[in-house]
Design a protein around this motif. Structure first.
Motif, mmCIF file in Angstrom:
data_model
loop_
_atom_site.group_PDB
_atom_site.id
_atom_site.type_symbol
_atom_site.label_atom_id
_atom_site.label_comp_id
_atom_site.label_asym_id
_atom_site.label_seq_id
_atom_site.Cartn_x
_atom_site.Cartn_y
_atom_site.Cartn_z
ATOM 1 N N MET A 80 0.588 -1.029 0.026
ATOM 2 C CA MET A 80 0.245 -0.183 0.250
ATOM 3 C C MET A 80 1.615 1.602 -0.349
ATOM 4 O O MET A 80 0.737 2.305 -0.805
ATOM 5 C CB MET A 80 -1.209 0.035 1.282
ATOM 6 C CG MET A 80 -1.905 1.265 1.055
ATOM 7 S SD MET A 80 -3.228 1.133 -0.071
ATOM 8 C CE MET A 80 -4.309 -0.090 0.445
ATOM 9 N N GLN A 81 1.872 1.308 1.204
ATOM 10 C CA GLN A 81 2.721 2.265 1.046
ATOM 11 C C GLN A 81 3.380 2.030 -0.580
ATOM 12 O O GLN A 81 3.814 3.941 -1.434
ATOM 13 C CB GLN A 81 3.944 1.779 1.752
ATOM 14 C CG GLN A 81 3.258 1.882 3.192
ATOM 15 C CD GLN A 81 4.088 1.718 4.511
ATOM 16 O OE1 GLN A 81 4.659 0.684 4.309
ATOM 17 N NE2 GLN A 81 4.260 2.126 5.974
ATOM 18 N N ARG A 82 4.122 1.650 -1.183
ATOM 19 C CA ARG A 82 4.899 1.519 -2.305
ATOM 20 C C ARG A 82 3.494 2.141 -3.517
ATOM 21 O O ARG A 82 4.344 3.088 -3.709
ATOM 22 C CB ARG A 82 5.164 0.390 -2.958
ATOM 23 C CG ARG A 82 6.334 -0.316 -1.581
ATOM 24 C CD ARG A 82 7.227 -1.955 -2.070
ATOM 25 N NE ARG A 82 7.670 -1.810 -1.408
ATOM 26 C CZ ARG A 82 9.111 -1.630 -1.873
ATOM 27 N NH1 ARG A 82 9.387 -0.877 -2.454
ATOM 28 N NH2 ARG A 82 10.004 -2.783 -0.599
ATOM 29 N N TYR A 83 2.372 1.845 -3.361
ATOM 30 C CA TYR A 83 1.681 1.892 -4.827
ATOM 31 C C TYR A 83 1.516 3.945 -4.582
ATOM 32 O O TYR A 83 1.055 3.937 -5.653
ATOM 33 C CB TYR A 83 0.132 1.381 -4.528
ATOM 34 C CG TYR A 83 -1.035 1.531 -5.229
ATOM 35 C CD1 TYR A 83 -0.463 0.885 -6.792
ATOM 36 C CD2 TYR A 83 -1.943 2.524 -5.788
ATOM 37 C CE1 TYR A 83 -1.890 1.172 -7.711
ATOM 38 C CE2 TYR A 83 -2.548 2.966 -6.584
ATOM 39 C CZ TYR A 83 -2.804 2.522 -7.689
ATOM 40 O OH TYR A 83 -3.666 2.375 -8.115
ATOM 41 N N ALA A 84 1.152 4.023 -3.270
ATOM 42 C CA ALA A 84 0.632 5.282 -3.094
ATOM 43 C C ALA A 84 1.944 6.792 -3.375
ATOM 44 O O ALA A 84 1.813 7.034 -3.813
ATOM 45 C CB ALA A 84 0.683 5.716 -1.287
ATOM 46 N N GLU A 85 3.023 5.854 -3.550
ATOM 47 C CA GLU A 85 4.392 6.507 -4.306
ATOM 48 C C GLU A 85 4.966 6.373 -5.169
ATOM 49 O O GLU A 85 5.080 8.259 -6.216
ATOM 50 C CB GLU A 85 6.357 5.589 -2.930
ATOM 51 C CG GLU A 85 5.612 5.803 -1.604
ATOM 52 C CD GLU A 85 6.966 5.492 -1.072
ATOM 53 O OE1 GLU A 85 7.771 4.901 -1.835
ATOM 54 O OE2 GLU A 85 7.093 5.893 0.052
ATOM 55 N N THR A 86 4.239 5.673 -5.652
ATOM 56 C CA THR A 86 4.755 5.024 -7.576
ATOM 57 C C THR A 86 2.987 5.935 -7.905
ATOM 58 O O THR A 86 3.431 5.915 -9.182
ATOM 59 C CB THR A 86 4.928 4.196 -8.055
ATOM 60 O OG1 THR A 86 3.254 2.974 -7.055
ATOM 61 C CG2 THR A 86 6.219 3.446 -7.022
ATOM 62 N N CYS A 102 -5.949 5.130 4.011
ATOM 63 C CA CYS A 102 -5.347 3.719 4.386
ATOM 64 C C CYS A 102 -4.252 3.222 4.709
ATOM 65 O O CYS A 102 -3.725 2.270 4.934
ATOM 66 C CB CYS A 102 -5.395 3.792 2.374
ATOM 67 S SG CYS A 102 -7.041 3.109 1.811
ATOM 68 N N LEU A 103 -3.078 4.243 4.548
ATOM 69 C CA LEU A 103 -1.597 4.456 4.945
ATOM 70 C C LEU A 103 -1.491 4.546 6.409
ATOM 71 O O LEU A 103 -0.437 4.263 7.133
ATOM 72 C CB LEU A 103 -1.036 6.062 4.650
ATOM 73 C CG LEU A 103 -0.271 5.667 3.256
ATOM 74 C CD1 LEU A 103 0.456 6.702 3.025
ATOM 75 C CD2 LEU A 103 0.049 4.599 2.262
#
Length: 236
Positions: A80-86, A102-103
């Motif tokens: 989830m964190q990776r998706y929010a960044e990319t 969500c984070l």
């Protein structure tokens, strides 16, 4: 007993929008789950046998996906964190708000205190402490009874929370205590890291037979019957 929050019609409509958006968002992020995550989460939950994922029910896949998105970490970050960044959403949009929410999600074991029909439940969080209002239209049509509890991920939406995935009902006080007692023990050998506590709870719930009562995500109260043991529908 319960929180002082009193949901309005506007709160319910806002919840419906964010619930639908969250389901759409999850479907997109699920496509980024690597095979390694499936294998390691499957081992942690005790559902991978001889290299094959074994599900006791079709709906257990939603539990598996939820854990993969939030509880599988690589280099200190979950998917989830990776998706929010990319895939940053445009500032000020509902998707941007939801991603940030969500984070801030938190896994909880909730005991219902009272229901607000057509909206949700006032709950006590026996895992983290405190009380909150859980917006869930299907569960709002039920009346809490006995020691029924729900293990679920929750997403903050201001004054209330919504579930982030499939919830795992716990049908008795003994099951709740057993799940809490097993957290941190070597009995399950959970993955190390930030997701270990959640994975231990989920595994304990599945071992106790919670898969037969998995609750569903839905924006409509009428689309699914509540499957929280110890609850009953209101009769009119």
């Amino acid at each position: 007993m319960g929180t002082s929050f009193s949901p309005t019609r506007q709160d319910v409509e806002r919840y419906r929008c964010f619930r639908a958006l969250n389901m759409e968002l999850n479907h997109r992020i699920i496509k980024t789950i690597p095979r390694q995550a499936y294998d390691e989460i499957g081992d942690a939950l005790g559902i991978r046998r001889n290299g094959v994922l074994v599900f006791d029910s079709e709906d257990m896949t939603s539990v598996m996906m939820d854990c993969c998105l939030y509880d599988w970490y690589e280099n200190g970050k979950n998917l989830m964190q990776r998706y929010a960044e990319t895939h940053p959403a445009a500032p000020g949009t509902d998707e941007s708000y939801l991603l940030q929410a969500c984070l801030q999600s938190k896994y909880r074991i909730l005991v219902a205190q009272s229901a607000v029909p057509g909206a949700g439940l006032h709950c006590q969080d026996v895992l983290n402490g405190g009380e909150l209002f859980l917006m869930d239209l299907a569960m709002s049509q039920s009346t809490p009874s006995g020691n029924a509890a729900l293990a679920t991920r929750t997403i903050p939406l201001g004054e209330y929370w919504m579930t982030g995935g499939a919830g795992l009902p716990i049908s008795s006080k003994k099951s709740i205590l057993d799940a809490l007692r097993r957290i941190g023990t070597q009995h399950y050998k959970p993955l190390e890291g930030p997701g270990a506590v959640t994975l231990s709870i989920v595994r304990a719930c599945l071992a106790a037979g919670a898969a037969a009562f998995i609750t569903y995500e839905s924006t409509e109260a009428r689309s699914r019957k509540p499957r929280w043991p110890g609850f009953k529908r209101h009769r009119r």
